[in-house]
Enzyme design. Structure first.
Site, PDB file in Angstrom:
ATOM      1  N   HIS A  23     -26.484 -19.055  13.670  1.00  0.00           N
ATOM      2  CA  HIS A  23     -25.541 -19.343  12.579  1.00  0.00           C
ATOM      3  C   HIS A  23     -24.415 -20.264  13.029  1.00  0.00           C
ATOM      4  O   HIS A  23     -23.748 -20.859  12.187  1.00  0.00           O
ATOM      5  CB  HIS A  23     -25.034 -18.056  11.910  1.00  0.00           C
ATOM      6  CG  HIS A  23     -23.968 -17.293  12.641  1.00  0.00           C
ATOM      7  ND1 HIS A  23     -24.228 -16.170  13.399  1.00  0.00           N
ATOM      8  CD2 HIS A  23     -22.641 -17.476  12.724  1.00  0.00           C
ATOM      9  CE1 HIS A  23     -23.096 -15.700  13.899  1.00  0.00           C
ATOM     10  NE2 HIS A  23     -22.113 -16.472  13.507  1.00  0.00           N
ATOM     11  N   SER A  66     -18.695 -15.228  17.964  1.00  0.00           N
ATOM     12  CA  SER A  66     -20.102 -15.522  17.741  1.00  0.00           C
ATOM     13  C   SER A  66     -20.583 -16.498  18.795  1.00  0.00           C
ATOM     14  O   SER A  66     -19.931 -17.507  19.055  1.00  0.00           O
ATOM     15  CB  SER A  66     -20.296 -16.144  16.362  1.00  0.00           C
ATOM     16  OG  SER A  66     -20.477 -15.142  15.430  1.00  0.00           O
ATOM     17  N   ASP A 124     -30.512 -14.108  16.473  1.00  0.00           N
ATOM     18  CA  ASP A 124     -29.524 -15.113  16.038  1.00  0.00           C
ATOM     19  C   ASP A 124     -29.109 -16.024  17.200  1.00  0.00           C
ATOM     20  O   ASP A 124     -28.014 -15.915  17.727  1.00  0.00           O
ATOM     21  CB  ASP A 124     -28.302 -14.367  15.463  1.00  0.00           C
ATOM     22  CG  ASP A 124     -27.354 -15.289  14.720  1.00  0.00           C
ATOM     23  OD1 ASP A 124     -27.480 -16.525  14.852  1.00  0.00           O
ATOM     24  OD2 ASP A 124     -26.465 -14.774  14.021  1.00  0.00           O
TER      25      ASP A 124
HETATM   26  N1  ARG Z   1     -21.282 -11.714  10.169  1.00  0.00           N
HETATM   27  C1  ARG Z   1     -21.447 -12.747  11.149  1.00  0.00           C
HETATM   28  C2  ARG Z   1     -20.180 -13.575  11.254  1.00  0.00           C
HETATM   29  O1  ARG Z   1     -19.171 -13.192  10.794  1.00  0.00           O
HETATM   30  C3  ARG Z   1     -22.643 -13.583  10.866  1.00  0.00           C
HETATM   31  C4  ARG Z   1     -22.519 -14.528   9.725  1.00  0.00           C
HETATM   32  C5  ARG Z   1     -23.707 -15.413   9.504  1.00  0.00           C
HETATM   33  N2  ARG Z   1     -24.830 -14.716   8.908  1.00  0.00           N
HETATM   34  C6  ARG Z   1     -24.978 -14.514   7.569  1.00  0.00           C
HETATM   35  N3  ARG Z   1     -26.006 -13.835   7.154  1.00  0.00           N
HETATM   36  N4  ARG Z   1     -24.130 -14.986   6.683  1.00  0.00           N
HETATM   37  O2  ARG Z   1     -20.079 -14.746  11.421  1.00  0.00           O
HETATM   38  N1  GLU Z   2     -20.342 -13.538  13.186  1.00  0.00           N
HETATM   39  C1  GLU Z   2     -19.012 -13.681  13.678  1.00  0.00           C
HETATM   40  C2  GLU Z   2     -18.678 -15.099  14.113  1.00  0.00           C
HETATM   41  O1  GLU Z   2     -19.201 -16.044  13.578  1.00  0.00           O
HETATM   42  C3  GLU Z   2     -18.821 -12.700  14.756  1.00  0.00           C
HETATM   43  C4  GLU Z   2     -18.752 -11.397  14.129  1.00  0.00           C
HETATM   44  C5  GLU Z   2     -17.366 -10.875  14.108  1.00  0.00           C
HETATM   45  O2  GLU Z   2     -16.559 -11.251  13.246  1.00  0.00           O
HETATM   46  O3  GLU Z   2     -17.132 -10.090  15.021  1.00  0.00           O
HETATM   47  O4  GLU Z   2     -17.831 -15.334  14.944  1.00  0.00           O
END
Ligand code: ARG
Ligand code: GLU
Length: 731
Positions: A88, A655, A224
């Protein structure tokens, strides 16, 4: 309360505060580990010294940690600058190289040779050379009781004067950042590489498996990850893209631990966490969970429902809106989790207990007399600004973040202001640029969807936002249209100069006077043009008085917390600078009677498999490998590990950060947190706060067995540390 009981209660409170800080919580500065954390880290199982993590004299782990595009983290995993980050995080670059014929999002991509690695214009990779404490120089001439307004110009000037004097090589940059709400300042000397190329990515069915349904959720089964490479020019130094550039030789890269993890194992995450607010008073947290989050969540609930409705019935719409949907849903889901977590862990009560203990100590000690009003003053300003805080959310969520119309309005605005400030030549140039990209702006947009979102959000705004903070033009129009929100929205889109690509293109053929005439009858232009100054004059000007005071008080509160709680170790809130967090591999109990294990396996991918589904489809090759248990050396007792969780304190920006074992080897790749624990940004609680990582062995398995890109494995260094040898695959 009887005196005796009071003493016992406060005794427990102190213990509670100390225990709370023992393990897991904290985003620590790497150059201060030696003084603050090394002992605890070793007690938790770390086999390295602080000097192995951060050193300016020799290669250390920090030389392998790379800020990826300024937003995510990545790490170097070979002597040839191979970079590992999340799928991502690489998404935009993968997408930009994709087309219908070469759909790398859908099918994945693996460069067979270096010449097939794909340049990613605009992508940067930054490594930290050195961190220096410059607090004394930056705060020179200020005093603690000066207001922010008085301090700001002095600090800005000090930064300006000091920055160019900091020693650095010509290829290095330097920037200075505030820590502990402006009580401390550090200079970061950095090197930024500009030729970064895409090396490999799994298909979305692995890299984004579970998509939005599984986002923020444990148990998780997403691979991921994606791979890039840093290229350098002469002498291994940063250079713009050139065919002559060669793979970067790093000072250090992370070996990969093939033995995997078990419950209780020490792990640390090293990366660039974005933003946290861990030291808010109770009232500060209450405003987030009771004022801001509910508005954000409600508005997004509606926007997302509308998108989903159209995405479900039409494949084309689903493709078109998936990225926008994911972006809006990501924060929406996090805020929901944050509120649930604060409730579940009684976060407000805990904050209150800390506030009360603080007040007690401050009142009891004459040396703390100057701190006595901080909390009550903070409360006052929080409460006085509450209606503005709410209104800001209503405006931002209602008319900016969830609407594409706002972006199109911004194009028109930029054109007019460029003509006015820079003249015709710049204006014509800008018009040309916009014309060139015009179709792109509308590629992920449908007028009817945007319009329906506006109609719905208009109603929520009108019914929810403080009437005195709603702009007169809106009230006027709504009254005129008998509070028919859909009619108003339709009127706006029907008569706009930029609600569709063809309208914008036509608009871009006009000269500035024609544009102005067209805009003077454009209800969307009128809407935003009336809204912007109103927000500025009626909301921001007034709330800024409180916001400034809050900044001021929060700086002094932070300063005082450190003095008032000498038994506590303090870490600065995240601010997109390099940090270390450490904890251990462990499951958790999300609610009464339920218990989560710390690891997931490929079996779970197959359990979740829904043929043809856009979130849970599984690639036939992966199914085949699963059926044949063809896991090579990457298996764990005959099963293929996929992800694991640990009590590392992470946030957005982490991330792509490496999860590192006790010896300094890569063991996993951070990509998310568990939903129950997302309140760790404002209220860390080890009982439920867990970060989620892809198991390093799953990454290698996908590269090797799934993609057949074993040449990439050959550049890495796989290790089998003795202390965990018994776990080595016995097959
Ligand atoms: N929750 C993770 C973050 O905050 C992954 C986000 C990307 N994935 C998604 N399904 N939107 O960035
Ligand atoms: N998916 C998050 C990011 O893009 C990390 C998850 C979180 O917020 O801890 O940095």
């Amino acid at each position: 309360m009887k005196i005796g009981l009071k003493i016992i209660v406060s005794f427990f409170l102190i213990i509670f505060i100390q225990v709370k800080l023992f393990c897991g919580e904290g985003m620590w500065l790497p150059h201060l580990l030696n003084a603050l954390n090394e002992k605890e880290m070793k007690a938790m199982g770390m086999k390295m010294n602080a000097e192995d993590i951060y050193s300016v004299n020799k290669g250390s782990l920090k030389d392998a940690i790379v800020h990826f595009g300024g937003g995510c983290t990545s790490e170097i995993i070979s002597g040839q600058g191979l970079l590992l980050t999340n799928h991502h995080c690489g998404y935009g670059y993968i997408q930009s190289h994709s087309s219908v014929e070469k759909n790398y999002l859908k099918n994945g991509y693996w460069a067979k040779t270096k010449s097939e690695e794909l340049a990613c214009g605009g992508l940067t990779a930054t490594i930290i050379s050195r961190i220096e404490d410059v607090t004394k120089q930056i705060l020179n001439g200020t005093s603690s009781n000066m207001s922010e307004a008085e301090r700001r110009p002095i600090i800005e000037k000090n930064i300006k004067v000091l920055t160019p004097t900091i020693q650095r090589a010509t290829h290095e940059d330097v920037f200075i950042r505030a820590f502990f709400n402006g009580n401390q300042y550090f200079a970061f000397i950095t090197v930024t590489y500009k030729d970064i190329r895409l090396v490999g990515t799994p298909p979305e069915s692995i890299g984004k498996f579970g998509a939005d349904t599984d986002n923020w959720v444990w148990p998780r089964h997403t691979g991921d990850f994606s791979l890039f490479r840093i290229y350098a020019g002469k002498n291994n130094l940063p250079a713009d893209y050139s065919e002559e550039n060669i793979p970067f030789t790093p000072k250090h890269f992370l070996p990969i631990n093939m033995n995997g993890v078990q419950d209780g194992d020490f792990t640390m995450v090293f990366g660039f966490p974005g933003r946290t607010n861990e030291y808010l008073s109770r009232e500060g947290v209450r405003q987030i969970v009771e004022v801001q989050n509910p508005i954000r969540v409600t508005m997004r609930d509606h926007a997302l429902k509308i998108m989903d409705k159209y995405m479900r019935v039409d494949e084309q719409t689903k493709i078109q809106y998936s990225s926008i949907y994911a972006g809006i849903a990501n924060a929406w889901k996090k805020w929901i989790g944050e509120n649930q977590g604060v409730k579940f862990t009684k976060g407000l009560d805990r904050k209150q207990a800390v506030d009360e203990e603080y007040t007690k100590r401050v009142n009891a000690n004459p040396a703390f007399a100057e701190y006595r009003n901080i909390l009550s003053d903070l409360d006052k300003h929080y409460l006085a600004s509450e209606k503005y805080t709410a209104a800001k959310e209503y405006y931002a969520e209602g008319f900016q973040r969830n609407l594409q119309l706002f972006n199109f309005y911004s194009i028109a605005k930029k054109l007019i202001s460029t003509q006015e400030s820079k003249g015709n030549e710049e204006f014509e140039k800008l018009k040309k640029d916009y014309l060139l990209d015009a179709d792109g702006y509308y590629a992920d947009y449908q007028e009817k969807i945007d319009q329906e979102i506006l109609a719905t959000l208009l109603e929520i705004f009108h019914k929810g936002c403080d009437p005195s903070l709603q702009f007169p033009e809106l009230k006027l129009q709504l009254e005129k249209l008998n509070y028919d929100y859909s009619k108003y929205a339709k009127h706006i889109y029907d008569n706009s100069n930029y609600a569709t690509a063809s309208q914008l293109k036509k608009f871009l053929t006009m000269n500035v006077n024609e544009m102005k005439t067209a805009l003077s009858n454009d209800p969307s232009w009128i809407f935003y043009e009336a809204m912007t100054p109103f927000i500025k004059n009626e909301i921001l000007v007034k709330s800024n008085l409180h916001d400034e005071a809050i900044l001021d008080l929060r700086r002094r509160h932070m300063e005082s917390l450190i003095k008032v709680f000498p038994e506590r170790k303090f870490y600065p809130d995240a601010n997109s600078t390099l940090r270390v967090t450490y904890g251990q591999v462990e499951g958790f109990q999300p609610r009464d009677g339920a218990c989560y294990n710390s690891k997931t396996y490929l079996d779970g991918v197959i359990e979740k498999y829904i043929p043809g589904d856009y979130e849970f489809d599984v690639h036939p090759k992966l199914i085949d490998l699963y059926k044949r248990k063809d896991y090579g050396k990457y298996a764990e007792n005959g099963r293929m590990p996929v992800a694991f969780i640990a009590s590392n304190h992470t946030t957005g920006g982490n991330s792509g950060s490496p999860a590192i074992d006790a010896h300094g080897n890569l063991i996993g790749l951070n990509f998310d947190r568990v939903w129950e624990g997302t309140m760790s940004d404002i209220n860390y609680d080890r009982s439920i706060c867990r970060n989620i990582m892809v198991d390093a062995r799953f990454i290698l398995f996908v590269i090797d067995k799934f993609a057949g890109a074993s040449h990439l494995i050959d550049e890495m260094k796989l290790v089998y540390p003795k202390s965990t040898k018994s776990r080595k695959n016995k097959k």
